[in-house]
Design a protein around this motif. Structure first.
Motif, mmCIF file in Angstrom:
data_model
loop_
_atom_site.group_PDB
_atom_site.id
_atom_site.type_symbol
_atom_site.label_atom_id
_atom_site.label_comp_id
_atom_site.label_asym_id
_atom_site.label_seq_id
_atom_site.Cartn_x
_atom_site.Cartn_y
_atom_site.Cartn_z
ATOM 1 N N LYS A 1 -2.334 -17.204 -5.056
ATOM 2 C CA LYS A 1 -1.311 -16.242 -5.469
ATOM 3 C C LYS A 1 -1.477 -14.928 -4.723
ATOM 4 C CE LYS A 1 0.668 -13.883 -9.482
ATOM 5 N NZ LYS A 1 0.571 -13.635 -10.945
ATOM 6 N N TYR A 2 -0.397 -14.487 -4.087
ATOM 7 C CA TYR A 2 -0.395 -13.238 -3.327
ATOM 8 C C TYR A 2 0.055 -12.095 -4.230
ATOM 9 C CZ TYR A 2 -0.772 -15.844 1.084
ATOM 10 O OH TYR A 2 -1.198 -16.642 2.110
ATOM 11 N N GLU A 3 -0.635 -10.970 -4.107
ATOM 12 C CA GLU A 3 -0.270 -9.807 -4.908
ATOM 13 C C GLU A 3 -0.474 -8.543 -4.083
ATOM 14 O OE1 GLU A 3 -1.377 -7.733 -9.223
ATOM 15 O OE2 GLU A 3 -2.091 -9.741 -8.714
ATOM 16 N N LEU A 4 0.512 -7.652 -4.113
ATOM 17 C CA LEU A 4 0.421 -6.404 -3.375
ATOM 18 C C LEU A 4 -0.519 -5.428 -4.079
ATOM 19 C CD1 LEU A 4 4.160 -5.715 -2.457
ATOM 20 C CD2 LEU A 4 2.364 -6.538 -0.925
ATOM 21 N N THR A 5 -1.286 -4.694 -3.279
ATOM 22 C CA THR A 5 -2.071 -3.585 -3.798
ATOM 23 C C THR A 5 -1.152 -2.365 -3.937
ATOM 24 O OG1 THR A 5 -2.648 -2.802 -1.586
ATOM 25 C CG2 THR A 5 -4.095 -4.462 -2.589
ATOM 26 N N GLU A 6 -1.682 -1.261 -4.435
ATOM 27 C CA GLU A 6 -0.880 -0.048 -4.525
ATOM 28 C C GLU A 6 -0.452 0.416 -3.140
ATOM 29 O OE1 GLU A 6 0.383 1.364 -7.289
ATOM 30 O OE2 GLU A 6 -0.452 -0.445 -8.212
ATOM 31 N N ALA A 7 -1.366 0.287 -2.166
ATOM 32 C CA ALA A 7 -1.023 0.652 -0.787
ATOM 33 C C ALA A 7 0.069 -0.264 -0.251
ATOM 34 C CB ALA A 7 -2.258 0.584 0.109
ATOM 35 N N GLY A 8 -0.029 -1.539 -0.577
ATOM 36 C CA GLY A 8 0.975 -2.492 -0.127
ATOM 37 C C GLY A 8 2.338 -2.240 -0.741
ATOM 38 N N LYS A 9 2.339 -1.864 -2.019
ATOM 39 C CA LYS A 9 3.603 -1.534 -2.679
ATOM 40 C C LYS A 9 4.269 -0.325 -2.022
ATOM 41 C CE LYS A 9 2.214 -3.337 -7.214
ATOM 42 N NZ LYS A 9 1.853 -2.982 -8.606
ATOM 43 N N GLU B 1 -4.616 -8.201 4.745
ATOM 44 C CA GLU B 1 -5.185 -8.761 3.523
ATOM 45 C C GLU B 1 -6.410 -7.956 3.102
ATOM 46 O OE1 GLU B 1 -6.980 -12.955 1.681
ATOM 47 O OE2 GLU B 1 -6.170 -12.919 3.745
ATOM 48 N N GLY B 2 -6.501 -7.657 1.827
ATOM 49 C CA GLY B 2 -7.588 -6.852 1.310
ATOM 50 C C GLY B 2 -7.251 -5.378 1.231
ATOM 51 N N TYR B 3 -6.262 -4.960 2.028
ATOM 52 C CA TYR B 3 -5.827 -3.561 1.984
ATOM 53 C C TYR B 3 -4.423 -3.461 1.393
ATOM 54 C CZ TYR B 3 -4.816 1.235 3.465
ATOM 55 O OH TYR B 3 -4.490 2.574 3.477
ATOM 56 N N ASP B 4 -3.494 -4.270 1.921
ATOM 57 C CA ASP B 4 -2.115 -4.260 1.440
ATOM 58 C C ASP B 4 -1.835 -5.332 0.395
ATOM 59 O OD1 ASP B 4 -0.718 -2.191 3.174
ATOM 60 O OD2 ASP B 4 -1.610 -3.454 4.717
ATOM 61 N N TYR B 5 -2.611 -6.400 0.451
ATOM 62 C CA TYR B 5 -2.387 -7.479 -0.514
ATOM 63 C C TYR B 5 -3.676 -8.276 -0.708
ATOM 64 C CZ TYR B 5 -2.109 -10.798 3.417
ATOM 65 O OH TYR B 5 -2.390 -11.570 4.517
#
Length: 472
Positions: free
Chosen positions: A377-385, A367-371
């Motif tokens: 509401k959960y959302e992916l970061t660019e790294a998570g995507k 959390e905080g890096y990947d999402y």
């Protein structure tokens, strides 16, 4: 020997254990992360040898380990070799290197159990409210990794996955074709992928089907009720169905594809990377791959071009006399070495791994890096995507876990193809590495038309029998 086995680098495993004394690779070649700080008590430290589990780069790996430490209270030293994991595992174990927990698959577990290198876990599983919960790890899953006498040496890392035909659904729709269900229908679709310019570039530059060697012709062998690798009857008699007359029609079908240029001519020398690159670069309309790769294909192409028409879809194999027969992958497991210094810490990690927090870490990541989570509401970061919601697990064993973001496009449907059909583990045994060379040699000759399929199967069978690799 465990109830379910598969080839999965068995040759390397046996070779590795034959080495009586091997020095470990220098630590500089490994990703080795732990959080600096006050030295923890010895019984609070745990050392893990991990394969596919963890971060996608050094930065994320450090955060991944920090998250485990925060959630468990353990001080974690996670060693993640950059390559040749199976060789590293067996070499480390044979040299006496100490780990509290190691990641492995069943073929390597079979070797290590035979060497007395793993800890029996039956009592620990019974005592654990998490690991004994059949809604987390089912009785059928435990049965699949139980040895003769009822001994258990591994705990699941994730739910099993399987292989299937994966096709370009957008090409299928563009050409007005229906999902194939018989060998004749597969031929029609694959021929159209070859000849009807499905990518629309005006060139004759596509193939219908690509493979990586014989990986994986099982969905087509399903048409004749033939299973890959060994089948062992109740009397212990070994057969290799790919070396029987029943397999001839499928070899002839594949030979037809090869002769007509429908099958990628480089299938013999392809590895999975080459095969996958062809599929993702508009060169081929179908390959055979793991269910997880359906989502990874779609995610990768969507990341490259948000407006792409690319759509991969996993479909069942051909229905035959024994139904649809697909290949189930080797169970992905954790085991505690016999020389572990902190078995209690290892069990604590395994209980965390199968909790909601562990499931989130192993799938979405950190959390905080990947999402991020905002107002629930959960959302992916660019790294998570880019990571594709896979940090060692795509489908947790825990039936209570619901991915708060949802799965990558197409992967849930592909996984359902595996669970809804007759997907089973392949049985390798110690003889398969030698048998495989003979099977592949003659199978390739049959497919490439250098030998009639009937003759290739006969010689395959006779050579296996002469080498005492089959009994009938």
């Amino acid at each position: 020997m465990a109830i379910s086995l598969k080839k999965s680098k068995l040759t390397k495993a046996i070779m590795a254990l034959s080495i009586s004394s091997v020095l470990l690779s220098a630590c500089s070649t490994e990703q080795k992360q732990s959080v600096a700080g006050t030295k923890a008590k010895p019984n609070n430290e745990i050392r893990i040898l991990a394969g596919v589990v963890g971060g996608k780069n050094d930065e994320e790996q450090k955060l991944f380990v920090q998250e485990i430490e925060k959630k468990t209270g353990l001080k974690v030293d996670m060693v993640k070799p950059p390559a040749n994991y199976d060789q590293k595992l067996l070499t480390s174990m044979s040299s006496g290197d100490q780990y509290d927990l190691v990641y492995l698959n069943t073929p390597d577990m079979d070797v290590l159990v035979n060497q007395g290198a793993l800890t029996k876990l039956n009592d620990d599983i019974k005592k654990s409210k998490v690991l004994s919960d059949t809604s987390i790890i089912s009785n059928s899953d435990w049965k699949a990794i139980t040895y003769k006498g009822g001994s258990i040496y591994g705990v699941y890392n994730k739910a099993d996955q399987g292989t299937m035909p994966v096709l370009r659904k957008d090409w299928l729709d563009k050409l007005g074709l229906k999902e194939p269900k018989t060998l004749d229908e597969f031929y029609t679709v694959l021929k159209a992928f070859k000849e009807k310019d499905p990518d629309g570039d005006g060139k004759n530059d596509t193939y219908g089907l690509s493979l990586a060697g014989l990986f994986d012709i099982q969905p087509f062998m399903s048409a004749v009720g033939v299973k890959a690798e060994y089948v062992i009857d109740k009397n212990g008699k070994r057969t290799i169905p790919y070396a029987t007359e029943a397999a001839v029609p499928v070899y002839e079908w594949l030979a037809k594809l090869y002769k007509e240029g429908i099958l990628d001519p480089n299938f013999l020398t392809n590895d999975t990377t080459k095969m996958r690159n062809l599929f993702m670069s508009n060169r081929v309309g179908m390959d055979t791959d793991w269910d997880a790769w359906v989502g990874l294909y779609n995610n990768t192409l969507k990341q490259r071009d948000p407006n792409t028409a690319f759509q991969a879809e996993g479909i069942p194999g051909v229905n035959g006399p024994n139904g649809i027969m697909l290949t189930l992958g080797d169970p992905s497991l954790w085991a505690i070495p016999a020389n572990a210094k902190n078995k209690e810490g290892a069990i604590k990690f395994l209980e965390f791994w199968h909790s909601q927090a562990g499931n989130l870490l192993s799938t979405l990541g950190v959390e905080g890096y990947d999402y991020t989570v905002k107002n629930g509401k959960y959302e992916l970061t660019e790294a998570g995507k880019a990571a594709g919601m896979d940090h060692g697990v795509i489908f947790p064993n825990n039936s209570h876990f619901k991915n708060p973001i949802g799965f990558l496009p197409g992967v849930a449907e592909a996984h359902k193809v595996v669970t809804d059909n007759n997907a089973t583990n392949q049985i390798a045994t110690k003889d398969w590495p030698n048998a495989q060379k003979i099977v592949y040699n003659y199978a390739f000759k049959a497919i490439m038309g250098t030998m009639p399929a009937t003759e290739a199967v006969k010689q395959m069978h006779d050579e296996l029998k002469a080498a005492n690799l089959i009994d009938q």
